[in-house]
Design a protein around this motif. Structure first.
Motif, PDB file in Angstrom:
ATOM      1  N   LEU A 137       0.436   9.706   3.699  1.00  0.00           N
ATOM      2  CA  LEU A 137       0.346   8.426   3.004  1.00  0.00           C
ATOM      3  C   LEU A 137       1.179   8.452   1.722  1.00  0.00           C
ATOM      4  CD1 LEU A 137      -0.876   5.576   2.593  1.00  0.00           C
ATOM      5  CD2 LEU A 137      -2.764   6.714   1.393  1.00  0.00           C
TER       6      LEU A 137
ATOM      7  N   TRP B 107      -3.819   0.199   3.088  1.00  0.00           N
ATOM      8  CA  TRP B 107      -4.439   1.383   3.688  1.00  0.00           C
ATOM      9  C   TRP B 107      -5.758   0.949   4.309  1.00  0.00           C
ATOM     10  CZ3 TRP B 107      -6.435   6.100   0.445  1.00  0.00           C
ATOM     11  CH2 TRP B 107      -6.569   7.211   1.273  1.00  0.00           C
TER      12      TRP B 107
ATOM     13  N   GLY C 171      -8.563   4.951   4.892  1.00  0.00           N
ATOM     14  CA  GLY C 171      -8.208   6.155   5.619  1.00  0.00           C
ATOM     15  C   GLY C 171      -9.339   6.941   6.236  1.00  0.00           C
TER      16      GLY C 171
END
Length: 162
Positions: free
Chosen positions: A6, A20, A24
């Motif tokens: 990332l 995101w 995550g």
């Protein structure tokens, strides 16, 4: 949570808005330092936005008052870059109940934060990630309209205060 990957993507693409999804995480992944990592990432990469839908809210944020307060602190620091959501696709039964679950978190935010234009941040972030020649703001977009509250009068899941 693929943190290194990332960060490489964020650093290599500073002009690209990256959302995101689910911060995550998944059902089988617990990151005790998630809010600290998130604050660091948001402070370091202005092109990062995060979505706290799916299992993020019930399994990581709304677990207790301390977690709610910790996440409210992150939102206070980065109010236009945290997006709530429903993860509902193709059906809207129960949508209101899913969105209302965030009330416990949103009630912890200051009036200054809740009065900011977070309502449109998700849509603007999403549209900003597309070249202007591809998407006109009033053009319906298959697969995107269900994810924001302003396009096509569809219930949405983007924006801090949807």
């Amino acid at each position: 949570i693929y943190l290194a990957e990332l960060e490489r993507a964020l650093a290599a693409n500073p002009e690209t808005t990256i959302i995101w999804a689910h911060v995550g995480i998944s059902r089988r992944l617990v990151v005790p330092t998630l809010t600290a990592e998130l604050s660091r990432l948001l402070a370091t990469y202005p092109n990062l936005n995060v979505d706290i839908s799916w299992v993020v809210y019930p399994d990581h944020i709304a677990v207790d008052d301390a977690a709610l307060d910790e996440w409210a602190g992150v939102i206070e620091e980065f109010p236009s870059r945290v997006l709530i959501g429903s993860d509902k696709v193709g059906h809207w039964q129960g949508y209101t109940d899913v969105i209302r679950q965030y009330d416990k978190l949103l009630s912890r935010l200051s009036p200054e934060t809740t009065s900011k234009p977070g309502k449109s941040s998700g849509r603007e972030s999403l549209l900003a990630s597309f070249p202007n020649s591809l998407v006109a703001p009033s053009t319906p977009r298959r697969g995107l309209a269900h994810r924001n509250s302003t396009a096509n009068n569809c219930p949405g899941s983007m924006g801090l205060l949807t």
